[in-house]
Design a protein around this motif. Structure first.
Motif, PDB file in Angstrom:
ATOM      1  N   ASN A  70      -4.765   1.431 -21.949  1.00 51.90           N
ATOM      2  CA  ASN A  70      -5.643   2.226 -21.044  1.00 51.90           C
ATOM      3  C   ASN A  70      -6.040   1.330 -19.797  1.00 51.90           C
ATOM      4  OD1 ASN A  70      -6.285   4.809 -22.343  1.00 51.90           O
ATOM      5  ND2 ASN A  70      -7.318   3.374 -24.007  1.00 51.90           N
ATOM      6  N   VAL A  71      -6.248   1.844 -18.883  1.00 52.49           N
ATOM      7  CA  VAL A  71      -6.706   1.188 -17.406  1.00 52.49           C
ATOM      8  C   VAL A  71      -7.811   0.289 -17.698  1.00 52.49           C
ATOM      9  CG1 VAL A  71      -5.564   2.932 -15.988  1.00 52.49           C
ATOM     10  CG2 VAL A  71      -7.717   3.382 -16.635  1.00 52.49           C
ATOM     11  N   SER A  72      -8.699   0.677 -18.352  1.00 48.70           N
ATOM     12  CA  SER A  72      -9.864  -0.074 -18.626  1.00 48.70           C
ATOM     13  C   SER A  72      -9.454  -1.600 -19.376  1.00 48.70           C
ATOM     14  CB  SER A  72     -10.778   0.598 -19.654  1.00 48.70           C
ATOM     15  OG  SER A  72     -10.369   0.762 -20.809  1.00 48.70           O
ATOM     16  N   ARG A  73      -8.548  -1.524 -20.143  1.00 46.84           N
ATOM     17  CA  ARG A  73      -8.046  -2.691 -20.871  1.00 46.84           C
ATOM     18  C   ARG A  73      -7.486  -3.561 -19.753  1.00 46.84           C
ATOM     19  NH1 ARG A  73      -4.727  -3.765 -26.345  1.00 46.84           N
ATOM     20  NH2 ARG A  73      -5.321  -5.872 -26.586  1.00 46.84           N
ATOM     21  N   LEU A  74      -6.504  -3.058 -18.748  1.00 49.00           N
ATOM     22  CA  LEU A  74      -5.986  -3.640 -17.890  1.00 49.00           C
ATOM     23  C   LEU A  74      -6.859  -4.299 -16.831  1.00 49.00           C
ATOM     24  CD1 LEU A  74      -3.029  -1.351 -16.622  1.00 49.00           C
ATOM     25  CD2 LEU A  74      -2.940  -3.292 -18.291  1.00 49.00           C
ATOM     26  N   ASP A  75      -8.066  -3.693 -16.600  1.00 48.83           N
ATOM     27  CA  ASP A  75      -9.021  -4.111 -15.707  1.00 48.83           C
ATOM     28  C   ASP A  75      -9.745  -5.345 -16.294  1.00 48.83           C
ATOM     29  OD1 ASP A  75     -10.638  -3.779 -13.322  1.00 48.83           O
ATOM     30  OD2 ASP A  75     -12.516  -3.189 -14.537  1.00 48.83           O
ATOM     31  N   ALA A  76     -10.004  -5.271 -17.809  1.00 47.76           N
ATOM     32  CA  ALA A  76     -10.719  -6.332 -18.513  1.00 47.76           C
ATOM     33  C   ALA A  76      -9.510  -7.721 -18.530  1.00 47.76           C
ATOM     34  CB  ALA A  76     -10.918  -6.152 -19.837  1.00 47.76           C
TER      35      ALA A  76
ATOM     36  N   GLY B 273      -4.939  -8.458  -7.844  1.00 50.97           N
ATOM     37  CA  GLY B 273      -3.544  -8.716  -7.107  1.00 50.97           C
ATOM     38  C   GLY B 273      -2.435  -8.993  -8.259  1.00 50.97           C
ATOM     39  N   ASP B 274      -2.899  -9.010  -9.592  1.00 50.00           N
ATOM     40  CA  ASP B 274      -1.757  -9.345 -10.430  1.00 50.00           C
ATOM     41  C   ASP B 274      -0.854  -8.107 -10.708  1.00 50.00           C
ATOM     42  OD1 ASP B 274      -2.768 -11.655 -11.103  1.00 50.00           O
ATOM     43  OD2 ASP B 274      -3.917 -11.185 -12.927  1.00 50.00           O
ATOM     44  N   THR B 275       0.278  -8.486 -11.242  1.00 46.33           N
ATOM     45  CA  THR B 275       1.323  -7.493 -11.563  1.00 46.33           C
ATOM     46  C   THR B 275       1.397  -7.291 -13.097  1.00 46.33           C
ATOM     47  OG1 THR B 275       2.783  -8.447  -9.878  1.00 46.33           O
ATOM     48  CG2 THR B 275       3.847  -7.184 -11.568  1.00 46.33           C
ATOM     49  N   VAL B 276       1.405  -6.151 -13.571  1.00 40.25           N
ATOM     50  CA  VAL B 276       1.315  -5.760 -14.904  1.00 40.25           C
ATOM     51  C   VAL B 276       2.712  -5.197 -15.436  1.00 40.25           C
ATOM     52  CG1 VAL B 276       0.421  -4.119 -16.660  1.00 40.25           C
ATOM     53  CG2 VAL B 276      -1.035  -4.897 -14.880  1.00 40.25           C
ATOM     54  N   ASP B 277       3.507  -6.301 -16.149  1.00 40.45           N
ATOM     55  CA  ASP B 277       4.669  -5.688 -16.659  1.00 40.45           C
ATOM     56  C   ASP B 277       4.920  -6.229 -18.269  1.00 40.45           C
ATOM     57  OD1 ASP B 277       4.775  -8.427 -16.287  1.00 40.45           O
ATOM     58  OD2 ASP B 277       6.402  -8.553 -14.897  1.00 40.45           O
ATOM     59  N   PRO B 278       5.897  -5.742 -18.892  1.00 38.37           N
ATOM     60  CA  PRO B 278       5.959  -6.288 -20.205  1.00 38.37           C
ATOM     61  C   PRO B 278       5.793  -7.562 -20.461  1.00 38.37           C
ATOM     62  CG  PRO B 278       7.625  -4.568 -19.765  1.00 38.37           C
ATOM     63  CD  PRO B 278       6.922  -5.093 -18.388  1.00 38.37           C
TER      64      PRO B 278
ATOM     65  N   ASP C 239     -12.313   2.744 -16.263  1.00 38.70           N
ATOM     66  CA  ASP C 239     -12.496   2.590 -14.894  1.00 38.70           C
ATOM     67  C   ASP C 239     -11.546   1.325 -14.414  1.00 38.70           C
ATOM     68  OD1 ASP C 239     -14.119   4.716 -14.374  1.00 38.70           O
ATOM     69  OD2 ASP C 239     -15.860   3.599 -15.005  1.00 38.70           O
ATOM     70  N   LEU C 240     -10.978   1.471 -13.375  1.00 44.74           N
ATOM     71  CA  LEU C 240     -10.186   0.341 -12.888  1.00 44.74           C
ATOM     72  C   LEU C 240     -10.722  -0.157 -11.663  1.00 44.74           C
ATOM     73  CD1 LEU C 240      -7.746  -1.398 -13.289  1.00 44.74           C
ATOM     74  CD2 LEU C 240      -6.357   0.365 -11.981  1.00 44.74           C
ATOM     75  N   THR C 241     -11.097  -1.319 -11.284  1.00 44.60           N
ATOM     76  CA  THR C 241     -11.730  -1.728 -10.059  1.00 44.60           C
ATOM     77  C   THR C 241     -10.961  -2.748  -9.375  1.00 44.60           C
ATOM     78  OG1 THR C 241     -12.853  -3.392 -11.280  1.00 44.60           O
ATOM     79  CG2 THR C 241     -14.154  -1.348 -10.949  1.00 44.60           C
ATOM     80  N   LYS C 242      -9.758  -3.142  -9.991  1.00 47.83           N
ATOM     81  CA  LYS C 242      -8.915  -4.205  -9.411  1.00 47.83           C
ATOM     82  C   LYS C 242      -7.487  -3.638  -8.902  1.00 47.83           C
ATOM     83  CE  LYS C 242     -11.020  -7.367 -12.734  1.00 47.83           C
ATOM     84  NZ  LYS C 242     -10.813  -8.123 -13.900  1.00 47.83           N
ATOM     85  N   LYS C 243      -7.118  -4.254  -8.013  1.00 49.03           N
ATOM     86  CA  LYS C 243      -5.848  -4.059  -7.177  1.00 49.03           C
ATOM     87  C   LYS C 243      -4.471  -4.264  -8.090  1.00 49.03           C
ATOM     88  CE  LYS C 243      -3.571  -4.600  -2.947  1.00 49.03           C
ATOM     89  NZ  LYS C 243      -3.387  -4.919  -1.645  1.00 49.03           N
ATOM     90  N   LEU C 244      -3.969  -3.437  -8.624  1.00 45.70           N
ATOM     91  CA  LEU C 244      -2.802  -4.181  -9.647  1.00 45.70           C
ATOM     92  C   LEU C 244      -1.495  -3.443  -9.267  1.00 45.70           C
ATOM     93  CD1 LEU C 244      -4.581  -3.688 -13.035  1.00 45.70           C
ATOM     94  CD2 LEU C 244      -4.512  -5.860 -11.694  1.00 45.70           C
ATOM     95  N   THR C 245      -0.477  -4.277  -9.484  1.00 40.69           N
ATOM     96  CA  THR C 245       0.944  -3.376  -9.358  1.00 40.69           C
ATOM     97  C   THR C 245       1.178  -3.263 -10.939  1.00 40.69           C
ATOM     98  OG1 THR C 245       1.258  -4.977  -7.369  1.00 40.69           O
ATOM     99  CG2 THR C 245       3.381  -3.758  -8.427  1.00 40.69           C
TER     100      THR C 245
ATOM    101  N   GLU D 298      -3.963   4.023  -7.878  1.00 39.12           N
ATOM    102  CA  GLU D 298      -3.816   4.069  -6.680  1.00 39.12           C
ATOM    103  C   GLU D 298      -5.013   4.003  -5.873  1.00 39.12           C
ATOM    104  OE1 GLU D 298      -1.124   7.345  -6.266  1.00 39.12           O
ATOM    105  OE2 GLU D 298       0.594   6.328  -6.980  1.00 39.12           O
ATOM    106  N   ALA D 299      -6.053   4.764  -6.471  1.00 36.48           N
ATOM    107  CA  ALA D 299      -7.569   4.650  -5.813  1.00 36.48           C
ATOM    108  C   ALA D 299      -8.281   3.279  -5.779  1.00 36.48           C
ATOM    109  CB  ALA D 299      -8.479   5.769  -6.517  1.00 36.48           C
ATOM    110  N   ALA D 300      -7.709   2.531  -6.582  1.00 31.27           N
ATOM    111  CA  ALA D 300      -8.354   1.027  -6.649  1.00 31.27           C
ATOM    112  C   ALA D 300      -7.405   0.308  -5.542  1.00 31.27           C
ATOM    113  CB  ALA D 300      -8.136   0.617  -8.091  1.00 31.27           C
ATOM    114  N   GLY D 301      -6.595   0.633  -5.197  1.00 30.18           N
ATOM    115  CA  GLY D 301      -5.702   0.053  -4.023  1.00 30.18           C
ATOM    116  C   GLY D 301      -4.174  -0.475  -4.766  1.00 30.18           C
TER     117      GLY D 301
END
Length: 149
Positions: free
Chosen positions: A79-85, A90-95, A118-124, A139-142
């Protein structure tokens, strides 16, 4: 008292009945099975699941419907909430990064990002699949979602 002094209580151990070892043993000839009949024979008796001639339960039950799709891809949901935590701005999320963070065990496991939280950080995000709600939140978080080759 030493270890070699220990012995079982009198009458607690009983010798097993040695069957079919000659008439002198008291259990020779028919070996306690009686004279004739199904149970006196080698391999005699009913098999497991025999129900007295009635149709067995295994045959009365229906076969399972449907089929298993062997080409189905089983994604690991994140979930995006886990990515946010777990990730910084500016980090890249890949395997590989998900393995280092301990989200998945191997980097070849297919991952799908879902939109819960919710996602508050700009991630690729570079994963195998992304839900529409997750993509809109990223995309809404940039951030941006890139397709994996």
């Amino acid at each position: 008292m030493q270890l070699h002094d220990l012995y079982p209580a009198k009458g607690s151990k009983k010798a097993r009945k040695r069957i079919g070892r000659g008439n002198g043993s008291g259990h020779g000839t028919t070996a306690g099975r009686g004279t004739k009949g199904q149970l006196s024979r080698s391999g005699g008796g009913k098999g497991a699941g025999f129900e007295g001639g009635q149709t067995q339960l295994a045959m009365r039950l229906p076969k399972l419907p449907g089929f298993k799709d062997h080409n189905r891809v089983a994604y690991v949901p994140v979930n995006v909430s886990r990515l946010d935590a777990l990730f910084n701005d500016g980090d890249t999320v890949d395997p590989e990064s998900l393995v280092t963070k301990g989200v998945i065990k191997k980097d070849f496991i297919p991952v799908k990002v879902l939109g819960d939280g919710d996602l508050t950080k700009k991630l690729t995000v570079k994963v195998d699949a992304v839900s529409q709600s997750a993509q809109s939140k990223i995309e809404a978080a940039g951030g941006k979602v890139e397709a994996v080759c």
